[in-house]
Design a protein around this motif. Structure first.
Motif, mmCIF file in Angstrom:
data_model
loop_
_atom_site.group_PDB
_atom_site.id
_atom_site.type_symbol
_atom_site.label_atom_id
_atom_site.label_comp_id
_atom_site.label_asym_id
_atom_site.label_seq_id
_atom_site.Cartn_x
_atom_site.Cartn_y
_atom_site.Cartn_z
ATOM 1 N N ASP A 28 79.151 102.549 186.378
ATOM 2 C CA ASP A 28 78.682 101.458 187.205
ATOM 3 C C ASP A 28 79.801 101.013 188.136
ATOM 4 O OD1 ASP A 28 76.144 99.436 186.976
ATOM 5 O OD2 ASP A 28 77.939 98.507 187.823
ATOM 6 N N ALA A 29 79.432 100.789 189.412
ATOM 7 C CA ALA A 29 80.436 100.421 190.417
ATOM 8 C C ALA A 29 81.196 99.172 189.989
ATOM 9 C CB ALA A 29 79.759 100.187 191.760
ATOM 10 N N LEU A 30 80.506 98.256 189.305
ATOM 11 C CA LEU A 30 81.159 97.022 188.852
ATOM 12 C C LEU A 30 82.370 97.331 187.988
ATOM 13 C CD1 LEU A 30 80.987 93.921 188.597
ATOM 14 C CD2 LEU A 30 79.680 94.286 186.516
ATOM 15 N N TRP A 31 82.191 98.304 187.086
ATOM 16 C CA TRP A 31 83.302 98.646 186.182
ATOM 17 C C TRP A 31 84.461 99.275 186.946
ATOM 18 C CZ3 TRP A 31 83.925 96.559 181.761
ATOM 19 C CH2 TRP A 31 82.795 96.099 181.073
ATOM 20 N N VAL A 32 84.099 100.148 187.897
ATOM 21 C CA VAL A 32 85.150 100.783 188.685
ATOM 22 C C VAL A 32 85.948 99.708 189.403
ATOM 23 C CG1 VAL A 32 85.639 102.504 190.440
ATOM 24 C CG2 VAL A 32 83.662 102.779 188.980
ATOM 25 N N ARG A 33 85.235 98.724 189.961
ATOM 26 C CA ARG A 33 85.926 97.648 190.680
ATOM 27 C C ARG A 33 86.810 96.849 189.744
ATOM 28 N NH1 ARG A 33 80.515 96.645 193.390
ATOM 29 N NH2 ARG A 33 80.696 97.942 195.259
ATOM 30 N N ILE A 34 86.283 96.531 188.555
ATOM 31 C CA ILE A 34 87.072 95.734 187.614
ATOM 32 C C ILE A 34 88.341 96.482 187.239
ATOM 33 C CG2 ILE A 34 87.138 94.872 185.240
ATOM 34 C CD1 ILE A 34 84.136 94.152 185.663
ATOM 35 N N ILE A 35 88.186 97.774 186.921
ATOM 36 C CA ILE A 35 89.360 98.571 186.541
ATOM 37 C C ILE A 35 90.351 98.617 187.696
ATOM 38 C CG2 ILE A 35 90.115 100.914 185.988
ATOM 39 C CD1 ILE A 35 87.463 101.175 184.396
ATOM 40 N N PHE A 36 89.807 98.812 188.906
ATOM 41 C CA PHE A 36 90.673 98.880 190.084
ATOM 42 C C PHE A 36 91.465 97.586 190.242
ATOM 43 C CE2 PHE A 36 91.835 100.695 194.094
ATOM 44 C CZ PHE A 36 92.045 99.603 194.931
ATOM 45 N N ILE A 37 90.780 96.458 190.108
ATOM 46 C CA ILE A 37 91.466 95.174 190.320
ATOM 47 C C ILE A 37 92.487 94.931 189.214
ATOM 48 C CG2 ILE A 37 91.114 92.677 190.320
ATOM 49 C CD1 ILE A 37 88.415 93.317 191.796
ATOM 50 N N VAL A 38 92.103 95.298 187.969
ATOM 51 C CA VAL A 38 93.048 95.120 186.867
ATOM 52 C C VAL A 38 94.294 95.971 187.089
ATOM 53 C CG1 VAL A 38 93.393 95.585 184.412
ATOM 54 C CG2 VAL A 38 91.360 94.381 185.159
ATOM 55 N N LEU A 39 94.070 97.198 187.588
ATOM 56 C CA LEU A 39 95.206 98.100 187.815
ATOM 57 C C LEU A 39 96.054 97.645 188.993
ATOM 58 C CD1 LEU A 39 93.773 101.681 187.293
ATOM 59 C CD2 LEU A 39 95.422 100.473 185.885
ATOM 60 N N PHE B 296 101.087 96.739 194.067
ATOM 61 C CA PHE B 296 99.906 96.411 194.847
ATOM 62 C C PHE B 296 99.718 97.423 195.971
ATOM 63 C CE2 PHE B 296 96.785 93.175 195.692
ATOM 64 C CZ PHE B 296 96.464 93.391 197.021
ATOM 65 N N GLY B 297 100.819 97.745 196.622
ATOM 66 C CA GLY B 297 100.748 98.593 197.812
ATOM 67 C C GLY B 297 100.229 99.982 197.523
ATOM 68 N N THR B 298 100.684 100.579 196.413
ATOM 69 C CA THR B 298 100.325 101.971 196.124
ATOM 70 C C THR B 298 98.819 102.139 196.041
ATOM 71 O OG1 THR B 298 102.253 101.906 194.735
ATOM 72 C CG2 THR B 298 100.959 103.912 194.672
ATOM 73 N N MET C 84 98.971 92.080 179.877
ATOM 74 C CA MET C 84 100.145 91.942 180.764
ATOM 75 C C MET C 84 101.428 92.008 179.942
ATOM 76 S SD MET C 84 99.375 91.634 183.931
ATOM 77 C CE MET C 84 97.797 91.677 184.702
ATOM 78 N N VAL C 85 101.423 91.234 178.837
ATOM 79 C CA VAL C 85 102.619 91.207 178.001
ATOM 80 C C VAL C 85 102.930 92.604 177.485
ATOM 81 C CG1 VAL C 85 103.549 90.363 175.817
ATOM 82 C CG2 VAL C 85 102.369 88.797 177.343
ATOM 83 N N LEU C 86 101.861 93.288 177.009
ATOM 84 C CA LEU C 86 102.052 94.643 176.476
ATOM 85 C C LEU C 86 102.588 95.568 177.551
ATOM 86 C CD1 LEU C 86 98.898 95.227 174.275
ATOM 87 C CD2 LEU C 86 101.263 95.161 173.544
ATOM 88 N N LEU C 87 101.977 95.478 178.734
ATOM 89 C CA LEU C 87 102.402 96.359 179.818
ATOM 90 C C LEU C 87 103.842 96.080 180.206
ATOM 91 C CD1 LEU C 87 99.277 96.551 182.125
ATOM 92 C CD2 LEU C 87 100.525 98.453 181.138
ATOM 93 N N SER C 88 104.162 94.787 180.333
ATOM 94 C CA SER C 88 105.533 94.477 180.742
ATOM 95 C C SER C 88 106.501 94.895 179.642
ATOM 96 C CB SER C 88 105.668 92.996 181.067
ATOM 97 O OG SER C 88 105.352 92.228 179.940
#
Lengths: 110, 655
Positions: free
Chosen positions: B131-142, B148-150, B256-260
């Motif tokens: 679903d496009a919604l999920w793709v968008r959510i993943i994209f925004i989370v990433l 941001f630029g990449t 975020m904490v985990l990623l950082s």
């Protein structure tokens, strides 16, 4: 709340009961069931029947067997299981009670 | 003239006009979407397709080609997608049957019908069947953790390069089935030409987008206000949404904490430093596991083990907030990844634990010269440097935190955790016994590792200089390598603990049960009962009251400092002074330590192991000579775990 929605909900409630009742008269394939339900104006479009049949089958009330058809894809012939028969019996009773209750409450003279 | 398509619907072949075929494909797709997440969806779809095939057959009556009118007629009978209420509460089961009529080679397009910006993500969603919604959510989370630029650049590049699905056939191909390598190749091959055209088109589209978003924003505001009003009426759903928001926010926060943390750990391995100033986390991981790569796997597995439940939290949050249905493959793949991470972690953890299973101890006697006077002075060979200092400030405040001193240099590991104990000599001479131990999968491996440990000591006249630093090859890994110096003092002999030795002495038994840190700077004589500070006992013997006070004070300190690894029964013997009149034992004064001028003796594994390995068995039992020998036994059999660097204490330790 709108009238259409309420009507649809009421129809939906009795639909399962009617499907089981239809099948209690013997094996049938979806088109047979659709015809009888369409005659009774219970369903308008056929598509709604298939999810119901699959659900009833998955709940163990129905089984089916495949039968080749001369004109078209093989057909699924559904029939009641023993569990389905028991379930239908309960629904019969419930329906009688319900019909009585509705009649009582909606009749004009107290 | 119209083009026809051949389609297999539920086992029957139909010729369908192209527009009719597209109409039917869209119809089936939208019904399929209605049953998203319903058990037995494929079975329902197969039934519906079978019925459609039957209806076509009835309707065609000898005609060859299905037209758009036929499709509309059949849709009229079957019902619009809106008529198919999502089938809640369906039972389990229902295997996938039936064919897909929209079988076509797949291409990546931008979806102009369902777009926010360029339609890149919805096109991608159609391509990967998500679903496009999920793709968008993943994209925004990433978008946040990745720079941001990449990702924005990738988006713009895709906007330019990926063609827009303009024709109906394109749109169908966009949702087609097979992933076609040719198409991906073509995207790159035609890239140059397409870039030019695409960039022009993108500029135009972006211009239009501005106009397009203005009313959209207004509509959103209106919709949001309506939603707020609607939800206001229903407390239950509001509560659900509050929880949903809470889940999402906390999920994002933890993620975020985990990623950082993961980023920080990997960054530390490149630039940062660990305790030793030049020990990075990657080396430290390599010191524990078979290789640094293993350590990275452990970190990755650990990260996934933690992160995936958080993603589950996020999904639950979105479900509560927006009633989104999770595609089933997502749940499955998350489960699988989590299990894989678990297996990886367990495998590596067990492997590590196995290599700690056996402990080998190696006891050697190091040659020393007998002191000319009656007192052997004990001093530190190396004063702690700044970089070592972290940790041992807590030396006697619970655990042995001094293990923090760890340094990797030139393939050698330098560890600041050698210890020193003082015992009764079996004869009339002073001896220095060195006990080295290490762990391994088997006894031989452990023994070899123990032999690899080097330690440093030196002697300058009556002063014995001990180094708290031990070395072992980096290739040996960290396997509980440990050194314990045991200075054996003959009866009547004495040892003076110079300032600084509180960092190396460990739990020295004495008659007064004096705490290690309090023993420093005093002279201890080996009497018949054990080590005694004759100065103190004499002074306190003069007054019975002050003796009582001293004992109470000592009791207080003892309770205060009660260490986990020395919870043995305390013996406060009545101190009755018997012995010669006190004499000034400190007459010689303290020895000034000049390590650079000291004749140093560094014991290498080659020189000691062969000649001194049997020394342990050759050393006679001397406990029986002591009046309270049993009191002494615990010092050599302390539990291992307290000596492991605190960082490693968390590792699963299998006995």
């Amino acid at each position: 709340m709108n009238v259409e929605n309420t009507k649809a909900q009421m129809r939906k409630g009795v639909l399962e009961y009617c499907i089981l009742s239809t099948l209690s008269r013997g094996e049938a394939y979806p088109t047979d069931i659709i015809d009888s339900l369409k005659d009774a104006k219970l369903i308008v479009v056929e598509g709604t029947l298939y999810p119901l049949l699959t659900r009833l089958k998955n709940s163990g009330y129905l089984t089916y067997r495949w039968e080749e058809s001369r004109s078209g894809p093989p057909r699924k012939y559904y029939k009641l299981t023993t569990v389905g028969q028991k379930f239908l019996k309960e629904l019969d009773d419930t329906w009688d009670e319900l019909a009585l209750a509705v009649k009582k409450t909606t009749s004009k003279n107290p | 003239m119209k083009k026809t398509v051949t389609a297999n619907i539920s086992g029957t072949v139909f010729h369908i006009e192209e527009d009719a075929f597209l109409r039917l494909g869209r119809y089936l797709d939208s019904i399929r979407a209605k049953f998203n997440g319903t058990d037995g969806r494929e079975e329902i779809m197969a039934d519906i397709e079978a019925r459609i095939a039957e209806l076509f057959q009835q309707r065609l009556e000898g005609r060859n080609v299905v037209s758009i009118a036929d499709v509309e007629h059949v849709i009229g009978i079957m019902g619009q997608p809106e008529d198919y209420a999502g089938d809640e509460g369906a039972g389990a089961g229902g295997g996938p049957i039936g064919g897909d009529p929209t079988r076509a080679s797949k291409r990546l397009f931008r979806d102009p019908d369902d777009r926010w910006v360029g339609g890149v993500l919805s096109g991608l969603g159609a391509y990967i069947k998500m679903d496009a919604l999920w793709v968008r959510i993943i994209f925004i989370v990433l978008l946040f953790p990745m720079s941001f630029g990449t990702l924005a650049f990738v988006y713009i590049l895709m906007w330019i390069l990926v063609p827009r699905a303009d024709s109906a056939a394109d749109r169908l191909q966009m949702r087609g089935e097979a992933v076609n390598v040719d198409n991906i190749k073509r995207v790159f091959e035609e890239g140059g030409e397409r870039f030019k055209r695409g960039a022009e088109q993108m500029a135009k589209e972006a211009q239009d987008l501005g106009k397009e978003w203005e009313p959209k924003a207004k509509a959103w505001g209106h919709e949001a206000a309506q939603t707020a009003r609607r939800t206001g009426r229903n407390v239950g759903s509001v509560l659900g949404k509050v929880f949903g928001i809470f889940f999402i926010l906390s999920g994002i926060g933890i993620l975020m904490v985990l990623l950082s943390g993961a980023v920080g750990l990997s960054a530390a391995s490149w630039t940062g430093s660990w305790a030793g100033g030049n020990t990075d986390s990657l080396d430290l991981g390599g010191l524990l596991f078979a290789s640094s790569a293993h350590a990275i796997w452990v970190v990755v597995a650990g990260f996934l083990l933690l992160a995936i439940p958080v993603i589950g939290l996020l999904i639950a949050g979105f479900h509560l907030l927006m009633n989104t249905r999770t595609p089933r493959w997502l749940g499955w793949s998350l489960c699988l990844i989590w299990l894989a991470a678990l297996i990886t972690a367990i495998t590596l953890g067990v492997g590590l634990g196995t290599d700690f299973r056996q402990r080998a101890r190696n006891r050697t006697e190091a040659p020393i010269m007998q002191p000319t006077g009656k007192v052997m002075h004990l001093a530190m060979h190396q004063q702690p440097e700044e970089s070592w200092s972290y940790g041992w400030t807590f030396d006697h405040n619970g655990f042995d935190w001094r293990d923090e001193g760890l340094q990797i240099k030139d393939g050698q590991v330098n560890g600041w955790w050698a210890e020193c104990d003082v015992e009764r000599s079996p004869d009339t001479l002073y001896h220095l016994v060195v006990q080295r131990e290490a762990r391994g999968m088997g006894n031989t491996v452990a023994a070899t590792r123990a032999e690899h440990i080097t330690y440093t000591y030196a002697q300058q006249g009556d002063t014995l200089l001990l180094s708290p630093i031990l070395n072992f090859p980096q290739a040996d890994k960290f396997r509980g390598q440990w050194v314990r110096f045991i200075l054996q003092v003959p009866a009547g002999g004495a040892v003076h603990l110079n300032e600084g030795t509180q960092h190396i002495i460990d739990d020295i038994d004495n008659v007064t049960d004096t705490w290690d840190s309090e023993m420093v700077g005093r002279t201890w004589t080996m009497t018949g009962r054990g080590l005694e500070d004759l100065d103190t006992t004499t002074i306190h013997n003069n007054s019975r009251d002050s003796e009582m006070q001293r004992r109470e004070e000592e009791q207080r300190i003892y309770e205060q400092h009660q260490r986990m690894d020395s919870l043995r029964t305390k013996r406060v013997a009545a101190i009755v002074f018997r012995g010669p009149a006190p004499k000034k034992l400190k007459a010689s004064g303290s020895v000034v330590c000049h390590p650079e001028r000291v004749s140093e003796r560094r014991i290498s594994p080659q020189s000691t192991t062969s000649s001194k390995r049997d020394a342990s068995s050759g050393t006679p039992k001397h406990d029986s000579a002591r009046a309270d020998g049993d009191d002494n036994a615990s010092s050599t059999e302390e539990p291992f775990a307290f000596r492991m660097p605190n960082l490693l204490n968390i590792m699963p330790y299998l006995r």
